[in-house]
Design a protein around this motif. Structure first.
Motif, PDB file in Angstrom:
ATOM      1  N   VAL A  38      13.852  11.334   9.080  1.00 51.61           N
ATOM      2  CA  VAL A  38      12.469  11.561   8.646  1.00 51.61           C
ATOM      3  C   VAL A  38      11.648  10.352   9.092  1.00 51.61           C
ATOM      4  O   VAL A  38      12.064   9.198   8.892  1.00 51.61           O
ATOM      5  N   VAL A  39      10.499  10.608   9.708  1.00 55.93           N
ATOM      6  CA  VAL A  39       9.681   9.518  10.246  1.00 55.93           C
ATOM      7  C   VAL A  39       8.292   9.510   9.613  1.00 55.93           C
ATOM      8  O   VAL A  39       7.796  10.533   9.150  1.00 55.93           O
ATOM      9  N   ASP A  40       7.688   8.314   9.614  1.00 55.56           N
ATOM     10  CA  ASP A  40       6.319   8.193   9.110  1.00 55.56           C
ATOM     11  C   ASP A  40       5.330   8.417  10.251  1.00 55.56           C
ATOM     12  O   ASP A  40       5.716   8.779  11.364  1.00 55.56           O
ATOM     13  N   GLU A  41       4.050   8.152   9.965  1.00 54.00           N
ATOM     14  CA  GLU A  41       3.002   8.417  10.947  1.00 54.00           C
ATOM     15  C   GLU A  41       3.147   7.570  12.209  1.00 54.00           C
ATOM     16  O   GLU A  41       2.697   7.948  13.287  1.00 54.00           O
ATOM     17  N   VAL A  46      12.057   6.622   7.955  1.00 54.28           N
ATOM     18  CA  VAL A  46      11.908   6.276   6.538  1.00 54.28           C
ATOM     19  C   VAL A  46      12.937   6.992   5.664  1.00 54.28           C
ATOM     20  O   VAL A  46      12.978   6.799   4.456  1.00 54.28           O
ATOM     21  N   GLY A  47      13.777   7.818   6.297  1.00 58.20           N
ATOM     22  CA  GLY A  47      14.793   8.534   5.534  1.00 58.20           C
ATOM     23  C   GLY A  47      15.523   9.514   6.424  1.00 58.20           C
ATOM     24  O   GLY A  47      15.340   9.535   7.647  1.00 58.20           O
ATOM     25  N   VAL A  49      16.997  13.793   6.147  1.00 53.32           N
ATOM     26  CA  VAL A  49      17.008  15.001   5.328  1.00 53.32           C
ATOM     27  C   VAL A  49      18.076  15.942   5.872  1.00 53.32           C
ATOM     28  O   VAL A  49      18.211  16.118   7.088  1.00 53.32           O
ATOM     29  N   SER A  50      18.869  16.509   4.969  1.00 58.36           N
ATOM     30  CA  SER A  50      19.955  17.403   5.365  1.00 58.36           C
ATOM     31  C   SER A  50      19.659  18.824   4.905  1.00 58.36           C
ATOM     32  O   SER A  50      18.725  19.072   4.138  1.00 58.36           O
ATOM     33  N   GLU A  51      20.495  19.743   5.353  1.00 54.53           N
ATOM     34  CA  GLU A  51      20.368  21.126   4.915  1.00 54.53           C
ATOM     35  C   GLU A  51      20.430  21.218   3.392  1.00 54.53           C
ATOM     36  O   GLU A  51      19.647  21.931   2.764  1.00 54.53           O
ATOM     37  N   MET A  52      21.380  20.505   2.798  1.00 57.26           N
ATOM     38  CA  MET A  52      21.540  20.575   1.343  1.00 57.26           C
ATOM     39  C   MET A  52      20.312  20.025   0.623  1.00 57.26           C
ATOM     40  O   MET A  52      19.899  20.560  -0.412  1.00 57.26           O
ATOM     41  N   ASP A  53      19.715  18.952   1.158  1.00 52.92           N
ATOM     42  CA  ASP A  53      18.492  18.409   0.555  1.00 52.92           C
ATOM     43  C   ASP A  53      17.398  19.473   0.528  1.00 52.92           C
ATOM     44  O   ASP A  53      16.678  19.628  -0.459  1.00 52.92           O
ATOM     45  N   LEU A  54      17.290  20.205   1.618  1.00 50.18           N
ATOM     46  CA  LEU A  54      16.218  21.193   1.756  1.00 50.18           C
ATOM     47  C   LEU A  54      16.467  22.448   0.930  1.00 50.18           C
ATOM     48  O   LEU A  54      15.525  23.084   0.462  1.00 50.18           O
ATOM     49  N   LEU A  55      17.729  22.797   0.749  1.00 51.79           N
ATOM     50  CA  LEU A  55      18.051  24.009  -0.018  1.00 51.79           C
ATOM     51  C   LEU A  55      17.899  23.800  -1.522  1.00 51.79           C
ATOM     52  O   LEU A  55      17.678  24.753  -2.267  1.00 51.79           O
ATOM     53  N   ARG A  56      18.015  22.545  -1.945  1.00 53.36           N
ATOM     54  CA  ARG A  56      17.936  22.257  -3.375  1.00 53.36           C
ATOM     55  C   ARG A  56      16.588  22.713  -3.935  1.00 53.36           C
ATOM     56  O   ARG A  56      15.533  22.320  -3.479  1.00 53.36           O
ATOM     57  N   GLY A  57      16.613  23.585  -4.921  1.00 50.92           N
ATOM     58  CA  GLY A  57      15.384  24.043  -5.570  1.00 50.92           C
ATOM     59  C   GLY A  57      14.680  25.185  -4.873  1.00 50.92           C
ATOM     60  O   GLY A  57      13.652  25.659  -5.344  1.00 50.92           O
ATOM     61  N   GLU A  58      15.235  25.663  -3.761  1.00 53.66           N
ATOM     62  CA  GLU A  58      14.560  26.730  -3.026  1.00 53.66           C
ATOM     63  C   GLU A  58      14.923  28.131  -3.511  1.00 53.66           C
ATOM     64  O   GLU A  58      14.275  29.091  -3.167  1.00 53.66           O
ATOM     65  N   THR A  86      16.736  11.541   1.735  1.00 48.91           N
ATOM     66  CA  THR A  86      17.488  10.370   1.297  1.00 48.91           C
ATOM     67  C   THR A  86      16.839   9.156   1.949  1.00 48.91           C
ATOM     68  O   THR A  86      16.816   9.054   3.181  1.00 48.91           O
ATOM     69  N   PRO A  87      16.278   8.229   1.147  1.00 49.08           N
ATOM     70  CA  PRO A  87      15.538   7.114   1.746  1.00 49.08           C
ATOM     71  C   PRO A  87      16.419   5.995   2.311  1.00 49.08           C
ATOM     72  O   PRO A  87      16.036   5.319   3.258  1.00 49.08           O
TER      73      PRO A  87
END
Length: 199
Positions: A38-41, A46-47, A49-58, A86-87
């Motif tokens: 994950v990148v900033d501007e 800055v972190g 992100v995985s498939e599991m991170d994205l599926l959580r709460g969906e 994940t930062p």
């Protein structure tokens, strides 16, 4: 003996931290990858992100599975990548030995590791990338070794090569110096387990 830069996937797919979770899900799915930095501007990592991170709460519970009304959600699910990433990212350098990367994956359980060159993300290595190296057949390894010997040194172009179970056997009429150069070159080829010499 292999460097991380020889096995990493590049260019690396990155996700802007302000993207929505759904945008990131679509990107990972369409690119067939399991994680992305994950990148900033400014393009700085800055972190991750995985498939599991994205599926959580969906997904919400289906009341048909429990024969009772589903409980109402206590809070809204995350909507942007920055909320689920994940930062603190474990990374390796492009010039690190692959064994260091394997050890990192085994001790931490991470499945994808970003590769840094200077302050920037140069690539990423997943478990699948490492598995792909192990599947290189002997014939392909032999072709790769022969190509490297011809392209990297005129002295080693005539070296004979045989490969069995990833073990490279080098032979030829060259002197000790030529044998040492051929040995170093052969060890850089992905899939090579060991190098032995025959005169």
């Amino acid at each position: 003996m292999m460097l991380v830069c020889e096995v990493m996937t590049t260019p690396v797919v990155t996700v802007p931290r302000e993207w929505t979770v759904k945008q990131a899900v679509r990107l990972l799915y369409e690119r067939d990858i399991t994680a992305a930095p994950v990148v900033d501007e400014a393009g700085r990592m800055v972190g991750i992100v995985s498939e599991m991170d994205l599926l959580r709460g969906e997904f919400e519970a289906d009341p048909r599975a429990y024969l009772r009304p589903a409980a109402e959600a206590e809070s809204q699910p995350p909507t942007v990548v920055e909320e689920v990433m994940t930062p603190n990212v474990r990374t390796v350098r492009a010039t690190d030995d692959v064994l260091r990367l394997v050890d990192l994956m085994m001790t931490t359980g991470v499945k994808s590791v970003p590769v840094m060159r200077g302050d920037g993300v140069a690539g990423i290595v997943s478990r699948r990338d490492l598995m792909g190296i192990l599947t290189h057949g002997d014939e392909r390894i032999r072709d790769d070794v022969l190509r490297a010997l011809k392209e990297l040194s005129a002295e080693t172009a005539a070296t004979r090569v045989a490969v069995h179970d990833g073990i490279v056997e080098l032979g030829g009429d060259g002197d000790d110096r030529t044998a040492r150069i051929a040995d170093v070159i052969a060890r850089t080829v992905p899939g090579v387990v060991r190098v032995v010499h025959h005169q």
